[in-house]
Design a protein around this motif. Sequence first.
Motif, mmCIF file in Angstrom:
data_model
loop_
_atom_site.group_PDB
_atom_site.id
_atom_site.type_symbol
_atom_site.label_atom_id
_atom_site.label_comp_id
_atom_site.label_asym_id
_atom_site.label_seq_id
_atom_site.Cartn_x
_atom_site.Cartn_y
_atom_site.Cartn_z
ATOM 1 N N SER A 13 -12.874 -27.906 -52.613
ATOM 2 C CA SER A 13 -11.465 -27.535 -52.678
ATOM 3 C C SER A 13 -10.900 -27.264 -51.298
ATOM 4 O O SER A 13 -9.689 -27.313 -51.107
ATOM 5 C CB SER A 13 -11.278 -26.292 -53.550
ATOM 6 N N GLY A 14 -11.754 -26.963 -50.322
ATOM 7 C CA GLY A 14 -11.302 -26.687 -48.968
ATOM 8 C C GLY A 14 -10.969 -25.229 -48.712
ATOM 9 O O GLY A 14 -10.573 -24.871 -47.607
ATOM 10 N N SER A 15 -11.107 -24.382 -49.727
ATOM 11 C CA SER A 15 -10.694 -22.985 -49.588
ATOM 12 C C SER A 15 -11.477 -22.098 -50.549
ATOM 13 O O SER A 15 -11.626 -22.430 -51.729
ATOM 14 C CB SER A 15 -9.199 -22.877 -49.885
ATOM 15 N N LEU A 16 -11.924 -20.950 -50.058
ATOM 16 C CA LEU A 16 -12.584 -19.972 -50.914
ATOM 17 C C LEU A 16 -11.642 -19.505 -52.015
ATOM 18 O O LEU A 16 -12.041 -19.352 -53.165
ATOM 19 C CB LEU A 16 -13.057 -18.773 -50.076
ATOM 20 N N ALA A 17 -10.369 -19.313 -51.673
ATOM 21 C CA ALA A 17 -9.387 -18.870 -52.672
ATOM 22 C C ALA A 17 -9.225 -19.906 -53.788
ATOM 23 O O ALA A 17 -9.160 -19.555 -54.965
ATOM 24 C CB ALA A 17 -8.043 -18.580 -52.006
ATOM 25 N N LEU A 18 -9.164 -21.190 -53.433
ATOM 26 C CA LEU A 18 -9.062 -22.227 -54.463
ATOM 27 C C LEU A 18 -10.343 -22.296 -55.292
ATOM 28 O O LEU A 18 -10.285 -22.474 -56.511
ATOM 29 C CB LEU A 18 -8.764 -23.589 -53.842
ATOM 30 N N ASP A 19 -11.487 -22.154 -54.632
ATOM 31 C CA ASP A 19 -12.753 -22.116 -55.387
ATOM 32 C C ASP A 19 -12.702 -21.002 -56.419
ATOM 33 O O ASP A 19 -13.119 -21.187 -57.565
ATOM 34 C CB ASP A 19 -13.942 -21.879 -54.457
ATOM 35 N N PHE A 20 -12.177 -19.847 -56.020
ATOM 36 C CA PHE A 20 -12.067 -18.725 -56.947
ATOM 37 C C PHE A 20 -11.090 -19.066 -58.075
ATOM 38 O O PHE A 20 -11.331 -18.726 -59.231
ATOM 39 C CB PHE A 20 -11.633 -17.459 -56.205
ATOM 40 N N GLY A 21 -10.007 -19.776 -57.756
ATOM 41 C CA GLY A 21 -9.053 -20.205 -58.778
ATOM 42 C C GLY A 21 -9.710 -21.062 -59.850
ATOM 43 O O GLY A 21 -9.348 -20.997 -61.025
ATOM 44 N N TYR A 22 -10.708 -21.841 -59.447
ATOM 45 C CA TYR A 22 -11.390 -22.718 -60.394
ATOM 46 C C TYR A 22 -12.391 -21.993 -61.293
ATOM 47 O O TYR A 22 -13.075 -22.631 -62.083
ATOM 48 C CB TYR A 22 -12.063 -23.892 -59.677
ATOM 49 N N THR A 23 -12.445 -20.655 -61.218
ATOM 50 C CA THR A 23 -13.289 -19.932 -62.175
ATOM 51 C C THR A 23 -12.597 -19.814 -63.518
ATOM 52 O O THR A 23 -13.150 -19.256 -64.454
ATOM 53 C CB THR A 23 -13.667 -18.524 -61.655
ATOM 54 N N GLY A 24 -11.396 -20.342 -63.636
ATOM 55 C CA GLY A 24 -10.730 -20.358 -64.934
ATOM 56 C C GLY A 24 -9.227 -20.349 -64.877
ATOM 57 O O GLY A 24 -8.574 -20.902 -65.746
ATOM 58 N N GLY A 25 -8.642 -19.730 -63.896
ATOM 59 C CA GLY A 25 -7.190 -19.640 -63.826
ATOM 60 C C GLY A 25 -6.528 -20.948 -63.445
ATOM 61 O O GLY A 25 -5.418 -21.231 -63.854
ATOM 62 N N LEU A 26 -7.210 -21.753 -62.656
ATOM 63 C CA LEU A 26 -6.674 -23.033 -62.213
ATOM 64 C C LEU A 26 -7.100 -24.084 -63.222
ATOM 65 O O LEU A 26 -7.946 -24.924 -62.978
ATOM 66 C CB LEU A 26 -7.193 -23.357 -60.814
ATOM 67 N N ALA A 27 -6.525 -23.968 -64.414
ATOM 68 C CA ALA A 27 -6.920 -24.821 -65.528
ATOM 69 C C ALA A 27 -6.168 -26.142 -65.461
ATOM 70 O O ALA A 27 -5.028 -26.242 -65.867
ATOM 71 C CB ALA A 27 -6.655 -24.130 -66.856
ATOM 72 N N VAL A 28 -6.804 -27.133 -64.881
ATOM 73 C CA VAL A 28 -6.249 -28.478 -64.817
ATOM 74 C C VAL A 28 -7.309 -29.439 -65.335
ATOM 75 O O VAL A 28 -8.474 -29.077 -65.482
ATOM 76 C CB VAL A 28 -5.835 -28.867 -63.372
ATOM 77 N N GLU A 29 -6.914 -30.655 -65.580
ATOM 78 C CA GLU A 29 -7.849 -31.672 -66.050
ATOM 79 C C GLU A 29 -9.020 -31.769 -65.087
ATOM 80 O O GLU A 29 -8.841 -31.867 -63.891
ATOM 81 C CB GLU A 29 -7.143 -33.032 -66.139
ATOM 82 N N GLY A 30 -10.201 -31.670 -65.599
ATOM 83 C CA GLY A 30 -11.393 -31.777 -64.779
ATOM 84 C C GLY A 30 -12.046 -30.441 -64.489
ATOM 85 O O GLY A 30 -13.182 -30.399 -64.067
ATOM 86 N N SER A 31 -11.337 -29.334 -64.700
ATOM 87 C CA SER A 31 -11.964 -28.044 -64.452
ATOM 88 C C SER A 31 -12.784 -27.634 -65.672
ATOM 89 O O SER A 31 -12.577 -28.128 -66.766
ATOM 90 C CB SER A 31 -10.919 -26.979 -64.116
ATOM 91 N N VAL A 32 -13.716 -26.718 -65.453
ATOM 92 C CA VAL A 32 -14.652 -26.376 -66.518
ATOM 93 C C VAL A 32 -14.196 -25.224 -67.391
ATOM 94 O O VAL A 32 -14.876 -24.876 -68.342
ATOM 95 C CB VAL A 32 -16.055 -26.065 -65.945
ATOM 96 N N GLY A 33 -13.076 -24.599 -67.114
ATOM 97 C CA GLY A 33 -12.585 -23.508 -67.942
ATOM 98 C C GLY A 33 -13.065 -22.154 -67.475
ATOM 99 O O GLY A 33 -13.632 -22.009 -66.402
ATOM 100 N N GLU A 34 -12.836 -21.156 -68.295
ATOM 101 C CA GLU A 34 -13.145 -19.769 -67.945
ATOM 102 C C GLU A 34 -14.624 -19.570 -67.652
ATOM 103 O O GLU A 34 -15.469 -19.932 -68.455
ATOM 104 C CB GLU A 34 -12.711 -18.836 -69.083
ATOM 105 N N GLN A 35 -14.916 -19.002 -66.492
ATOM 106 C CA GLN A 35 -16.285 -18.709 -66.103
ATOM 107 C C GLN A 35 -16.555 -17.217 -65.978
ATOM 108 O O GLN A 35 -17.706 -16.802 -65.899
ATOM 109 C CB GLN A 35 -16.616 -19.367 -64.761
ATOM 110 N N LEU A 36 -15.504 -16.401 -65.949
ATOM 111 C CA LEU A 36 -15.661 -14.961 -65.736
ATOM 112 C C LEU A 36 -15.418 -14.194 -67.035
ATOM 113 O O LEU A 36 -14.367 -13.585 -67.227
ATOM 114 C CB LEU A 36 -14.701 -14.480 -64.635
ATOM 115 N N HIS A 37 -16.387 -14.215 -67.908
ATOM 116 C CA HIS A 37 -16.265 -13.534 -69.191
ATOM 117 C C HIS A 37 -16.642 -12.057 -69.106
ATOM 118 O O HIS A 37 -16.117 -11.250 -69.860
ATOM 119 C CB HIS A 37 -17.145 -14.219 -70.246
ATOM 120 N N THR A 38 -17.546 -11.725 -68.216
ATOM 121 C CA THR A 38 -18.047 -10.354 -68.104
ATOM 122 C C THR A 38 -18.084 -9.943 -66.633
ATOM 123 O O THR A 38 -18.061 -10.803 -65.741
ATOM 124 C CB THR A 38 -19.480 -10.235 -68.667
ATOM 125 N N PRO A 39 -18.188 -8.632 -66.359
ATOM 126 C CA PRO A 39 -18.360 -8.195 -64.972
ATOM 127 C C PRO A 39 -19.595 -8.823 -64.311
ATOM 128 O O PRO A 39 -19.573 -9.126 -63.114
ATOM 129 C CB PRO A 39 -18.506 -6.675 -65.094
#
Length: 190
Positions: A13-39
């Motif tokens: 992604s080129g950015s730590l912040a974007l990588d963090f977005g892809y843990t679920g909030g950056l839900a676009v085609e190709g992303s894996v969905g929510e990854q942060l279910h628990t602490p």
Amino acid sequence: MVSPDGQRWWFDSGSLALDFGYTGGLAVEGSVGEQLHTPDDLGAWLRDRFPVAIGAARTRDLFDATMLRDAISRLALAASRGQELRGDDIDVINLVAATPDIPPTLAGGSRQAGRSVQTVGQAMSTIARDAVDLFSPDRLGRIRACSADDCGMVYLDTSRAATRRWCSMQRCGNRAKVRAHRARKLAKAA
């Protein structure tokens, strides 16, 4: 990264912040969905990304982290579409960035200054500070969505010439080149 169809492919992604977005909030085609279910999921993600020890995440940390992540995601999508950035999302990032982050350290010394284990809040501040840099006016035009018609992955174009078009050459870039090659071959045959 793993696509919804189960195929593994490399994505920068080129950015730590974007990588963090892809843990679920950056839900676009190709992303894996929510990854942060628990602490614990949050703690594991942070430990994978930071070269320092991170303390255990609590429920409150998870709440704060998903709030930051979702603000980053909304801003990234808006920036990739050339839309105006929402002030309330900018406020969230600024608030988290204002707290102490993980201090940089130089390896090789015999003494350690400060904590030996960093807090989740410090890690979130480090991510928020990366987001401040990501959404700065001089980089804003480099936040792009993949050019493939069937993909919407968002990335920071860090190429020198600012010409990156694909989320990944392994995935969308290769498919586009194959399509172009087949079209040229078909045109020659006609």
